[in-house]
Every structure is written in structure tokens, then in C-alpha cells.
Scaffold this motif. Structure first.
Motif, mmCIF file in Angstrom:
data_model
loop_
_atom_site.group_PDB
_atom_site.id
_atom_site.type_symbol
_atom_site.label_atom_id
_atom_site.label_comp_id
_atom_site.label_asym_id
_atom_site.label_seq_id
_atom_site.Cartn_x
_atom_site.Cartn_y
_atom_site.Cartn_z
ATOM 1 N N ASP A 205 65.321 31.207 -0.315
ATOM 2 C CA ASP A 205 65.891 30.193 0.584
ATOM 3 C C ASP A 205 66.038 28.892 -0.201
ATOM 4 O O ASP A 205 65.052 28.338 -0.703
ATOM 5 C CB ASP A 205 64.966 29.997 1.783
ATOM 6 N N SER A 206 67.246 28.399 -0.308
ATOM 7 C CA SER A 206 67.492 27.186 -1.096
ATOM 8 C C SER A 206 66.706 25.991 -0.568
ATOM 9 O O SER A 206 66.357 25.081 -1.316
ATOM 10 C CB SER A 206 68.986 26.847 -1.096
ATOM 11 N N TYR B 46 74.054 32.186 -8.410
ATOM 12 C CA TYR B 46 73.077 31.972 -7.338
ATOM 13 C C TYR B 46 72.678 30.497 -7.241
ATOM 14 O O TYR B 46 72.581 29.936 -6.140
ATOM 15 C CB TYR B 46 71.829 32.836 -7.568
ATOM 16 N N LYS C 239 75.336 28.605 -5.603
ATOM 17 C CA LYS C 239 75.329 28.902 -4.164
ATOM 18 C C LYS C 239 74.237 28.105 -3.456
ATOM 19 O O LYS C 239 74.482 27.473 -2.419
ATOM 20 C CB LYS C 239 75.098 30.404 -3.959
ATOM 21 N N TRP C 240 73.045 28.108 -4.039
ATOM 22 C CA TRP C 240 71.933 27.381 -3.419
ATOM 23 C C TRP C 240 72.204 25.876 -3.374
ATOM 24 O O TRP C 240 71.922 25.220 -2.376
ATOM 25 C CB TRP C 240 70.642 27.648 -4.191
ATOM 26 N N ASN D 160 75.089 24.398 -3.319
ATOM 27 C CA ASN D 160 76.125 24.148 -2.310
ATOM 28 C C ASN D 160 75.525 24.134 -0.907
ATOM 29 O O ASN D 160 75.924 23.328 -0.055
ATOM 30 C CB ASN D 160 77.227 25.204 -2.412
ATOM 31 N N GLU D 161 74.564 25.028 -0.694
ATOM 32 C CA GLU D 161 73.896 25.068 0.617
ATOM 33 C C GLU D 161 73.124 23.770 0.865
ATOM 34 O O GLU D 161 73.171 23.206 1.967
ATOM 35 C CB GLU D 161 72.946 26.273 0.685
ATOM 36 N N ILE D 162 72.424 23.308 -0.154
ATOM 37 C CA ILE D 162 71.650 22.066 -0.026
ATOM 38 C C ILE D 162 72.593 20.882 0.181
ATOM 39 O O ILE D 162 72.352 20.003 1.016
ATOM 40 C CB ILE D 162 70.766 21.858 -1.268
ATOM 41 N N GLY E 55 75.536 20.931 1.447
ATOM 42 C CA GLY E 55 76.160 21.011 2.758
ATOM 43 C C GLY E 55 75.218 20.703 3.900
ATOM 44 O O GLY E 55 75.657 20.386 5.010
ATOM 45 N N SER E 56 73.902 20.763 3.633
ATOM 46 C CA SER E 56 72.930 20.534 4.703
ATOM 47 C C SER E 56 72.633 19.049 4.918
ATOM 48 O O SER E 56 71.941 18.672 5.868
ATOM 49 C CB SER E 56 71.613 21.256 4.381
ATOM 50 N N ASN F 198 63.119 22.066 -1.559
ATOM 51 C CA ASN F 198 64.406 22.697 -1.801
ATOM 52 C C ASN F 198 64.635 22.754 -3.316
ATOM 53 O O ASN F 198 63.959 22.068 -4.088
ATOM 54 C CB ASN F 198 65.541 22.009 -1.049
#
Length: 550
Positions: free
Chosen positions: A190-191, A221, A224-225, A227-229, A231-232, A361
Motif C-alpha cells: 500500500d503506497s 511499481y 504507480k505508488w 502517482n497514488e500518493i 493523487g491523494s 507513505n
């Protein structure tokens, strides 16, 4: 009729004796009260001591009872562990033994296979048991059994099975299979909640410990992680910029030692220091980044670290055991501290805090690796910088440019109460002349105040008194003599005052000569240092901002 006056005599001696007796009784009563108070104080102290001893006895009794209970409970807990999870321990030890036996080739394949299958039957829930069977089947070239065992292990705990098999494959140089397992492991991460251990695997991967990353799986990966962070959080970029700006500010210099007269005399020194201090720190920041990027990475050391991670992973207790294992640890601590439960709790809390991996994170985890003053593997810092380089550059650029607008175009010098302004130091001679004129005027004013008329007044008074004295010599000889003596005293006093004033005036002149010379030197030095600071800024701004991460 004449008034009759009667004299009444009252005998007060008896009353006085009664008062004395009353005073004596009062003194005796006061003494008795003091003795009583002392006795009460002594009794209180004895009671407090008794209470303290009683509490100590009770605490000791409680500790003895706790120690005895802990010893009894420890036997029970260990019996439960052996009864319920004894096979778990055997599996862990066997897995470690199989890995060692594989390295040394000292045990028959059939023996490994037989032991592994027997343990599989005794632990229907433990995820490590089918892993052990799979490794044994792998060693015995039984592909079908290995695949079935792996499927069961994944079913029981996919994440731990994946990283365990990845680390085992790495030991045996099965690169392609290792990638597949790592991919499964990474897919579980989990990022927003990334452990230090998980980042250590990324570091090992980036540095080639798992083989060449031809498919860029790790990079994909991490992207991806991140980008998730990103975007959050709506202000992710701003936070990163602030973090790295603050990091760079650690390197900022105070230029007072380089420009002492500038710091002493210039009102705008703070703004000059803020900007020039940052410019002069660029080399230190760039050197730090170069040191991180050029750090020697020992592959053998990383391999040893990853193998140690595998051993820790295999040796770790299963979740089912945790309650009993924690209870065992607590009871052992009570025995160690001889029944002191509070000390035992504190030691357990401290131990758990030390063992617990900090979860942040991924970006925070990497940032901490770079920023922390703790001992961190050079490879981890290098890896973190490689992924965060764009944010570090942006924060650095903000750090070195944000004070540009407040850098002054001219300075105000304040020397010994005098003020002057200069844009580039070219008016140094004019400022020094103005300063000298200002000091001369102040000197003249001080000298004028020192030159009072007291000596002149005394001299005139002495003349007047001498004339009067001569006159009075003819009329009243003693008075005339006194007046002449007074006139002599006034003459002496006037001469002394005149001498003191002359010395004071000379002292004032000398003081101003010294202050004027020192002040002119300060002005010239400050202007020279101001010109140097301007050159530093000009040279910095005339070129593109340095890329601190090559």
C-alpha cells in the motif's frame, strides 16, 4: 470653707505578685506546649517512617507474589505454546535447516522431502508449512508437488509466501521466477502505508541484488505508488517543495565571519545574509548530493542484508502465536525485574517500539531516508534520491531564489551614531568625509561643554578677595590675613581647574581622533565587503541555477 484633701494609698504589691505568678504559669504552659509539639512532631515522623516501612513491606510482598505468579504462569504459557504451536517452531527451524543444507549439500533430498511432508500434515493452517514442502519438492525436482504446495501457501498467506519465495529464488539465482514473486509481493504493498522493510527490498532491487531489471518492474511499481500518493493530496507538490527547501536550509551559512564589518554596521545585513548565505551554501548541498550518488555500494553487503531479512521473515512468529508470545515475554520481564510489574511493562513497551517498523507513505519513507541523521545504508539514500530528484531540485531552486527580491539595492551604514547610504561603494571617500565632518562637529560640541568658566570665575574671585584682604589688613589685621589666604586658595584652585579642563579637552580630542579613524576604516571595510557580496550575487544570477543532482 477650706477644701479637705485626702491622700489615698493603694498597695499594689499583692497584685504584682499575682501577675508574676500568672506569668510564671504562662511560661510553664508555653514550655509544656512546646514539649507537646516536639512530641507530636517526633510521633508524626515515627508514624511516617512506620508508614514508609509498611508500604515497602507491602510492595515487597506484592513483588514476591508477582514473581511467584509469573514463574507459575510462565510454565503454563510455555506448555500452551509447545502444545499448540510446537510444530510451528519445528517448521521454522526446519526451513532454516533446509536452506542451510541446500547451500552445503549435506542432506539427502529424500530426507528433506520426508521431514517436510510430515510437518505439513501436523500444521494445517501455517503458511510456512507448504512453503517448506515446495522448497523440498523443488530440491527433489518434483515440479507437480512444488506447484501444488506453492498454491496452498499462497492461499494461506500470499504476501509472505511471495516475498519468501522471491528471496529463496534470489539465493538460487532463479531471476525470472524471483521477478514473478516480487511482482506479487509489490502488488500487495500500500503506497500510503509503506514499511522500512519494504523499502529495503526496493533498494536491493534497484541495486541489482535480484538481477538486472530489464522489464523495469520496480520502476513501474514505484511510479504507480507515487502517482497514488500524488493523487491523494491536492497540495502534494507544495509539501514536497517545502520539505526540500527546509532540508537545504540546513546548509545555509551565516556570513558574519566572512563580512564582519558588514554585519556590524549595515542595517540591511539580515536581508544580505539571507540571500548570500544561501548562495554560498550551494556547493555544500551539491557536494552532499554527489556524495550520496557516488557512494560505493557493496553488493555482497546488500546480499547479506537480504539473506538476513529472509531469516528474520522465516523466524517470525505467526499471528496465531502472538498473544501467547507477548504474554511469555511479559512474564519473563517480570522475572527479570524480580516482580516489578511496572518496570516490566516499561521494558516491553520500549522493546516493542524498537522492533516496530515505522510505517509511512512511500514518499515520506524515502524522504526520511535522505533527511535523517541516523545511520542509513548508503544504497538506500542513493535509491531515494534517484526517485525524488525532481522534488529535491524544485525545493533547492526555491531555497536559493526566494530571498532574491529582498536583497537590497543599496545599504545604510550606521557607524558611531552617523548614517550614510551607498549603492555600490563608489562614494566611499564622500561618506568618509561626511563622517569625519560629523565627528568634528560633535567633538567641538563636547570640547565646548568641557571648557566651562569655573577657572575664570575663581581667578576673578581671588583678585577681589586679595584686594579686600589688603584693605582689611589696615583695619582688621586678622580678617585681612584670612582673606589673603582665601585668595591664595582660589588661585591654586583656579590653576588646577584650568589644568584639569585642558587634560579633559585633550582626552576628548584624542577619543574623537581614534573614533574617527576607526569609523572611517569601518566604512571602507563595510563598503568593500558590500561590493564583494554584490559580486557573489551577480556571478550567481548571471548563470543558470546549478543542477545539484547530476
Amino acid at each position: 470653707m477650706a477644701d479637705t484633701v485626702q491622700t489615698v494609698h493603694i498597695d499594689v504589691s499583692r497584685l504584682e505578685r499575682k501577675v508574676d505568678e500568672l506569668q510564671s504559669y504562662t511560661n510553664q504552659l508555653g514550655s509544656m506546649i512546646r514539649e507537646t509539639n516536639e512530641a507530636v512532631d517526633a510521633t508524626n515522623k515515627n508514624l511516617q517512617l512506620l508508614y514508609q516501612k509498611f508500604n515497602e513491606m507491602m510492595d515487597d510482598q506484592k513483588m514476591q507474589a508477582a514473581l511467584q505468579q509469573a514463574s507459575t504462569e510462565l510454565v503454563r504459557v510455555r506448555q500452551e505454546l509447545e502444545s499448540n504451536y510446537g510444530n510451528y517452531k519445528v517448521i521454522r527451524e526446519t526451513m532454516l535447516g533446509v536452506l542451510q543444507a541446500t547451500d552445503l549439500a549435506l542432506v539427502k533430498k529424500s530426507t528433506i522431502s520426508r521431514v517436510s511432508e510430515e510437518l505439513m500434515l501436523s500444521t494445517p493452517k501455517y503458511w510456512l508449512a507448504p512453503c517448506l514442502v515446495a522448497v523440498s519438492a523443488w530440491i527433489g525436482n518434483d515440479r507437480d508437488l512444488a506447484e501444488r504446495a506453492i498454491a496452498e501457501a499462497v492461499k494461506r498467506d500470499e504476501e509472505r509466501t511471495a516475498i519468501t519465495m522471491a528471496l529463496i529464488c534470489r539465493r538460487n539465482n532463479r531471476i525470472q521466477t524471483c521477478y514473478e514473486w516480487l511482482s506479487i509481493y509489490f502488488s500487495h504493498q500500500d503506497s500510503a502505508s509503506f514499511s522500512e522493510g519494504s523499502f529495503a527490498y526496493i533498494d536491493a532491487y534497484v541495486n541489482g541484488i535480484f538481477g538486472p531489471d530489464e522489464k523495469h518492474m520496480c520502476d513501474d511499481y514505484v511510479a504507480k505508488w507515487m502517482n497514488e500518493i500524488r493523487g491523494s493530496s491536492s497540495n502534494f507538490e507544495e509539501k514536497q517543495e517545502e520539505i526540500w527547501k527546509e532540508y537545504c536550509s540546513r546548509f545555509s551559512l551565516d556570513i558574519a565571519a566572512l563580512y564582519p564589518d558588514l554585519s556590524d554596521t549595515v542595517q540591511e545585513y539580515h536581508d544580505i545574509n539571507e540571500y548570500v548565505g544561501r548562495i554560498l551554501s550551494v556547493d555544500s548541498i551539491a557536494d552532499k548530493m554527489t556524495q550520496i550518488n557516488n557512494a560505493y555500494i557493496d553488493p555482497n553487503s546488500l546480499k547479506t542484508k537480504i539473506d538476513k531479512s529472509l531469516i528474520q521473515l522465516i523466524s517470525r512468529y505467526n499471528e496465531d502465536e502472538e498473544p501467547l508470545r507477548k504474554e511469555e515475554e511479559y512474564l519473563k520481564a517480570i522475572k527479570y525485574y524480580e516482580g516489578d510489574k511496572e518496570a516490566a511493562k516499561q521494558s516491553i513497551t520500549k522493546l516493542e517500539h524498537e522492533r516496530k517498523q515505522q510505517t509511512l507513505n512511500l514518499v515520506e519513507q524515502m524522504s526520511n531516508v535522505i533527511i535523517t541523521d541516523k545511520d542509513v545504508a548508503p544504497s538506500e539514500r542513493k535509491t531515494a534520491v534517484s526517485f525524488l530528484s525532481s522534488y529535491i531540485r524544485k525545493g533547492f531552486n526555491t531555497y536559493v531564489t526566494e530571498k532574491k527580491e529582498t536583497f537590497p539595492t543599496q545599504i545604510t551604514l550606521n557607524v558611531d551614531g552617523w548614517k550614510g547610504v551607498s549603492a555600490d561603494g563608489s562614494n566611499a571617500a564622500q561618506l568618509c568625509a561626511d563622517f569625519e565632518s560629523n565627528m568634528s562637529a560633535r567633538c567641538a560640541s563636547d570640547v565646548d561643554r568641557a571648557n566651562n568658566n569655573s577657572a575664570k570665575v575663581k581667578m576673578i574671585s581671588s583678585i577681589v578677595l586679595a584686594v579686600l584682604g589688603l584693605i582689611f589688613l589696615l583695619v582688621a589685621f586678622p580678617i585681612g590675613c584670612i582673606m589673603l589666604i582665601g585668595a591664595g586658595v582660589l588661585v591654586y584652585s583656579a590653576n588646577k581647574t584650568k589644568k584639569d579642563v585642558a587634560e579633559k579637552v585633550e582626552s576628548i580630542n584624542q577619543d574623537y581622533r581614534t573614533r574617527t579613524e576607526n569609523g572611517k576604516n569601518k566604512i571602507n571595510n563595510a563598503l568593500s565587503q558590500w561590493k564583494t557580496a554584490q559580486d557573489v550575487v551577480y556571478n550567481f544570477e548571471s548563470e543558470p541555477i546549478r543542477n545539484i543532482i547530476a
